[in-house]
Write an enzyme that holds these catalytic residues in place. Structure first.
Site, PDB file in Angstrom:
ATOM      1  N   LYS A  18      -3.221   6.071   3.848  1.00 57.46           N
ATOM      2  CA  LYS A  18      -4.175   6.935   3.134  1.00 57.46           C
ATOM      3  C   LYS A  18      -5.567   6.859   3.771  1.00 57.46           C
ATOM      4  O   LYS A  18      -6.155   7.876   4.119  1.00 57.46           O
ATOM      5  CB  LYS A  18      -4.277   6.534   1.646  1.00 57.46           C
ATOM      6  CG  LYS A  18      -2.961   6.596   0.900  1.00 57.46           C
ATOM      7  CD  LYS A  18      -3.125   6.225  -0.567  1.00 57.46           C
ATOM      8  CE  LYS A  18      -3.502   4.783  -0.828  1.00 57.46           C
ATOM      9  NZ  LYS A  18      -2.476   3.802  -0.457  1.00 57.46           N
ATOM     10  N   ARG A  94      -3.852   6.431 -10.278  1.00 55.67           N
ATOM     11  CA  ARG A  94      -2.749   5.518  -9.977  1.00 55.67           C
ATOM     12  C   ARG A  94      -1.844   5.293 -11.170  1.00 55.67           C
ATOM     13  O   ARG A  94      -0.828   4.621 -11.049  1.00 55.67           O
ATOM     14  CB  ARG A  94      -3.344   4.176  -9.582  1.00 55.67           C
ATOM     15  CG  ARG A  94      -3.374   3.912  -8.100  1.00 55.67           C
ATOM     16  CD  ARG A  94      -3.852   2.493  -7.947  1.00 55.67           C
ATOM     17  NE  ARG A  94      -3.560   1.889  -6.693  1.00 55.67           N
ATOM     18  CZ  ARG A  94      -4.357   1.964  -5.640  1.00 55.67           C
ATOM     19  NH1 ARG A  94      -5.443   2.685  -5.671  1.00 55.67           N
ATOM     20  NH2 ARG A  94      -4.053   1.303  -4.554  1.00 55.67           N
ATOM     21  N   ARG A 129      -2.954  -5.225   9.346  1.00 57.28           N
ATOM     22  CA  ARG A 129      -4.186  -4.432   9.189  1.00 57.28           C
ATOM     23  C   ARG A 129      -5.427  -5.329   9.303  1.00 57.28           C
ATOM     24  O   ARG A 129      -5.491  -6.422   8.776  1.00 57.28           O
ATOM     25  CB  ARG A 129      -4.215  -3.744   7.830  1.00 57.28           C
ATOM     26  CG  ARG A 129      -5.597  -3.106   7.588  1.00 57.28           C
ATOM     27  CD  ARG A 129      -5.682  -2.238   6.410  1.00 57.28           C
ATOM     28  NE  ARG A 129      -5.047  -2.797   5.241  1.00 57.28           N
ATOM     29  CZ  ARG A 129      -4.744  -2.080   4.178  1.00 57.28           C
ATOM     30  NH1 ARG A 129      -5.012  -0.799   4.161  1.00 57.28           N
ATOM     31  NH2 ARG A 129      -4.161  -2.650   3.158  1.00 57.28           N
ATOM     32  N   ARG A 158      -8.204  -8.210   4.743  1.00 62.08           N
ATOM     33  CA  ARG A 158      -8.367  -8.168   3.286  1.00 62.08           C
ATOM     34  C   ARG A 158      -7.586  -9.303   2.626  1.00 62.08           C
ATOM     35  O   ARG A 158      -6.490  -9.624   3.066  1.00 62.08           O
ATOM     36  CB  ARG A 158      -7.838  -6.821   2.767  1.00 62.08           C
ATOM     37  CG  ARG A 158      -8.923  -5.816   2.535  1.00 62.08           C
ATOM     38  CD  ARG A 158      -8.389  -4.439   2.339  1.00 62.08           C
ATOM     39  NE  ARG A 158      -7.441  -4.288   1.235  1.00 62.08           N
ATOM     40  CZ  ARG A 158      -6.921  -3.124   0.878  1.00 62.08           C
ATOM     41  NH1 ARG A 158      -7.273  -2.038   1.519  1.00 62.08           N
ATOM     42  NH2 ARG A 158      -6.064  -3.050  -0.105  1.00 62.08           N
ATOM     43  N   ARG A 169       1.754  -5.198  -5.134  1.00 56.21           N
ATOM     44  CA  ARG A 169       1.101  -3.878  -5.085  1.00 56.21           C
ATOM     45  C   ARG A 169       2.144  -2.769  -4.967  1.00 56.21           C
ATOM     46  O   ARG A 169       2.027  -1.721  -5.594  1.00 56.21           O
ATOM     47  CB  ARG A 169       0.123  -3.822  -3.908  1.00 56.21           C
ATOM     48  CG  ARG A 169      -1.133  -4.655  -4.155  1.00 56.21           C
ATOM     49  CD  ARG A 169      -1.808  -5.095  -2.866  1.00 56.21           C
ATOM     50  NE  ARG A 169      -2.254  -4.013  -2.024  1.00 56.21           N
ATOM     51  CZ  ARG A 169      -2.496  -4.115  -0.717  1.00 56.21           C
ATOM     52  NH1 ARG A 169      -2.355  -5.279  -0.123  1.00 56.21           N
ATOM     53  NH2 ARG A 169      -2.876  -3.076  -0.025  1.00 56.21           N
TER      54      ARG A 169
HETATM   55  P1  AP5 Z   1      -4.310   2.311   5.836  1.00 54.73           P
HETATM   56  O1  AP5 Z   1      -4.731   3.662   6.260  1.00 54.73           O
HETATM   57  O2  AP5 Z   1      -5.346   1.250   5.714  1.00 54.73           O
HETATM   58  O3  AP5 Z   1      -3.413   2.406   4.493  1.00 54.73           O
HETATM   59  P2  AP5 Z   1      -3.805   2.731   2.982  1.00 54.73           P
HETATM   60  O4  AP5 Z   1      -2.740   3.623   2.450  1.00 54.73           O
HETATM   61  O5  AP5 Z   1      -5.222   3.185   2.874  1.00 54.73           O
HETATM   62  O6  AP5 Z   1      -3.598   1.306   2.355  1.00 54.73           O
HETATM   63  P3  AP5 Z   1      -4.339   0.440   1.254  1.00 54.73           P
HETATM   64  O7  AP5 Z   1      -3.700  -0.915   1.340  1.00 54.73           O
HETATM   65  O8  AP5 Z   1      -5.819   0.499   1.412  1.00 54.73           O
HETATM   66  O9  AP5 Z   1      -3.899   1.086  -0.046  1.00 54.73           O
HETATM   67  P4  AP5 Z   1      -3.826   0.404  -1.399  1.00 54.73           P
HETATM   68  O10 AP5 Z   1      -3.440   1.556  -2.226  1.00 54.73           O
HETATM   69  O11 AP5 Z   1      -2.962  -0.785  -1.516  1.00 54.73           O
HETATM   70  O12 AP5 Z   1      -5.290  -0.220  -1.568  1.00 54.73           O
HETATM   71  P5  AP5 Z   1      -6.617   0.261  -2.291  1.00 54.73           P
HETATM   72  O13 AP5 Z   1      -7.756  -0.138  -1.463  1.00 54.73           O
HETATM   73  O14 AP5 Z   1      -6.512   1.666  -2.770  1.00 54.73           O
HETATM   74  O15 AP5 Z   1      -3.170   1.836   6.857  1.00 54.73           O
HETATM   75  C1  AP5 Z   1      -2.592   0.552   6.789  1.00 54.73           C
HETATM   76  C2  AP5 Z   1      -2.379  -0.015   8.210  1.00 54.73           C
HETATM   77  O16 AP5 Z   1      -1.404   0.762   8.899  1.00 54.73           O
HETATM   78  C3  AP5 Z   1      -3.641   0.013   9.086  1.00 54.73           C
HETATM   79  O17 AP5 Z   1      -3.684  -1.160   9.873  1.00 54.73           O
HETATM   80  C4  AP5 Z   1      -3.469   1.259   9.967  1.00 54.73           C
HETATM   81  O18 AP5 Z   1      -4.108   1.126  11.217  1.00 54.73           O
HETATM   82  C5  AP5 Z   1      -1.945   1.342  10.099  1.00 54.73           C
HETATM   83  N1  AP5 Z   1      -1.471   2.741  10.130  1.00 54.73           N
HETATM   84  C6  AP5 Z   1      -1.852   3.761   9.324  1.00 54.73           C
HETATM   85  N2  AP5 Z   1      -1.164   4.887   9.636  1.00 54.73           N
HETATM   86  C7  AP5 Z   1      -0.316   4.551  10.639  1.00 54.73           C
HETATM   87  C8  AP5 Z   1       0.673   5.285  11.394  1.00 54.73           C
HETATM   88  N3  AP5 Z   1       0.924   6.602  11.151  1.00 54.73           N
HETATM   89  N4  AP5 Z   1       1.363   4.618  12.353  1.00 54.73           N
HETATM   90  C9  AP5 Z   1       1.116   3.292  12.601  1.00 54.73           C
HETATM   91  N5  AP5 Z   1       0.196   2.549  11.929  1.00 54.73           N
HETATM   92  C10 AP5 Z   1      -0.508   3.180  10.970  1.00 54.73           C
HETATM   93  O19 AP5 Z   1      -6.559  -0.645  -3.606  1.00 54.73           O
HETATM   94  C11 AP5 Z   1      -6.725  -2.052  -3.552  1.00 54.73           C
HETATM   95  C12 AP5 Z   1      -6.741  -2.619  -4.963  1.00 54.73           C
HETATM   96  O20 AP5 Z   1      -7.829  -2.050  -5.724  1.00 54.73           O
HETATM   97  C13 AP5 Z   1      -5.502  -2.324  -5.828  1.00 54.73           C
HETATM   98  O21 AP5 Z   1      -4.473  -3.258  -5.587  1.00 54.73           O
HETATM   99  C14 AP5 Z   1      -6.092  -2.440  -7.242  1.00 54.73           C
HETATM  100  O22 AP5 Z   1      -6.242  -3.772  -7.633  1.00 54.73           O
HETATM  101  C15 AP5 Z   1      -7.472  -1.818  -7.077  1.00 54.73           C
HETATM  102  N6  AP5 Z   1      -7.495  -0.367  -7.343  1.00 54.73           N
HETATM  103  C16 AP5 Z   1      -7.835   0.619  -6.458  1.00 54.73           C
HETATM  104  N7  AP5 Z   1      -7.756   1.836  -7.035  1.00 54.73           N
HETATM  105  C17 AP5 Z   1      -7.363   1.630  -8.316  1.00 54.73           C
HETATM  106  C18 AP5 Z   1      -7.068   2.487  -9.404  1.00 54.73           C
HETATM  107  N8  AP5 Z   1      -7.170   3.822  -9.296  1.00 54.73           N
HETATM  108  N9  AP5 Z   1      -6.672   1.924 -10.582  1.00 54.73           N
HETATM  109  C19 AP5 Z   1      -6.553   0.597 -10.707  1.00 54.73           C
HETATM  110  N10 AP5 Z   1      -6.796  -0.293  -9.724  1.00 54.73           N
HETATM  111  C20 AP5 Z   1      -7.195   0.226  -8.528  1.00 54.73           C
END
Ligand code: AP5
Length: 222
Positions: A18, A94, A129, A158, A169
C-alpha cells in the site's frame, strides 16, 4: 471549472504494498496521502496523548480502538489541502465501524483498490522492509535496497515488522476484510499485488482514471 479532485482508498494486508503504491499515486495524481499507520507512528514518536494510548496496541500488532482512529482521520480529512487536491486513504477503514463512520460523514471514495498478495510473500516483505528515517522512503533489503551506502547504513526497521507480530496483523486483516469488501461492493476492485511494483501501479492508474472519467461524466449530466 476544474474537474473535482480524486478520492482514492487503498486497502490490503500488512506489507501488501500500500505505502509503496501510494508514493506512485501521489506523484501521478497530486492527492494528499493519509496513512493512519504513519499518523499513529508519528503520534507515538511525539508522545502525544493519542500516541501514549495507541502504542501498546500497535506494538502487539493489534488494531487501535475505532473511536481514536476515526476522530484522528476525520480531523485530518477536513483540512483544506484535502478539499483542494483530493485524498488517498491508506490503511483506513480497517473495520466495519470505521467504514460506516466514513459513509455517515459522506466521505465517499471514487475508487476502492484492494491489493491481493499471498501470505508467504507478505511475510517475506514484512521482515525485509526498512525505511529511511530522513526521507520516509520505503526499501526492502532483498527486493529494493538503496543504492547509496550512506542511506543503507541509516535504514531502520519498524518494531511491528517481526514475523510473529505480522501474523497477528494478518489475522486481524482477514477478520475484517470481508466486511470492508461488502461495504464498498460496487466500487471495489481487486488487484494482483504479487507482481512487479510498476505492473501493479499500471492497473491502479487505469482504475483511478476510469473512475475519474465516470465522475466527470456524472457531473456533466447534472
Ligand atoms: P509497503 O508498501 O511498506 O506495504 P504496506 O501495505 O504499506 O504495509 P504496512 O505494513 O505499512 O501495512 P499495515 O497495514 O500493516 O501497517 P500500517 O502502518 O497501516 O511494502 C512492504 C515491503 O514490501 C516493503 O519493503 C516494500 O519495499 C516491499 N514491496 C512493496 N511492493 C512490492 C512489490 N510489488 N514487489 C516486491 N516488493 C514489494 O498500520 C500499522 C499499525 O497501526 C496497525 O497494526 C494498527 O495497530 C495501527 N493502525 C493503522 N491504521 C489503523 C486503523 N485504521 N484502525 C486501527 N488501527 C490502525
Amino acid at each position: 471549472a476544474n474537474p473535482p479532485p480524486p478520492h482514492i482508498l487503498i486497502s490490503g494486508a500488512p506489507a501488501s504494498g500500500k505505502g509503496t503504491q501510494c508514493e506512485y499515486i501521489v506523484n501521478k495524481y497530486g492527492v494528499v496521502h493519509i496513512s493512519t499507520g504513519d499518523m499513529l507512528r508519528a503520534a507515538v514518536k511525539n508522545n502525544t496523548a493519542l500516541g501514549v494510548e495507541a502504542k501498546s496496541y500497535m506494538d502487539s500488532g493489534s488494531l487501535v480502538p475505532d473511536d481514536l482512529v476515526i476522530s484522528m482521520l476525520k480531523e485530518r480529512i477536513a483540512e483544506d489541502d484535502c478539499a483542494k487536491k483530493g485524498w488517498l486513504l491508506d490503511g483506513f477503514p480497517r473495520t466495519a465501524v470505521q467504514a460506516e463512520a466514513l459513509t455517515e460523514a459522506k466521505i465517499l471514495p471514487d475508487a476502492v483498490i484492494v491489493l491481493e498478495v499471498k501470505d508467504d510473500v507478505l511475510l517475506e516483505r514484512v521482515v525485509g522492509r526498512r525505511s529511511d528515517p530522513q526521507t520516509g522512503k520505503i526499501y526492502h533489503i532483498k527486493f529494493s535496497p538503496p543504492s547509496d551506502p550512506e542511506v543503507l547504513n541509516r535504514l531502520t526497521q519498524r518494531s511491528d515488522d517481526t514475523e510473529e507480530k505480522a501474523r497477528v496483523r494478518l489475522e486481524s486483516y482477514y477478520k475484517h476484510a470481508r466486511s470492508i469488501a461488502d461495504h464498498y461492493e460496487s466500487t471495489l476492485r481487486k488487484i494482483d499485488g504479487n507482481r512487479d511494483k510498476a505492473d501493479v501501479f499500471s492497473d491502479i492508474a487505469s482504475i483511478v482514471d476510469s473512475s475519474m472519467t465516470e465522475k466527470n461524466d456524472d457531473d456533466d449530466d447534472d
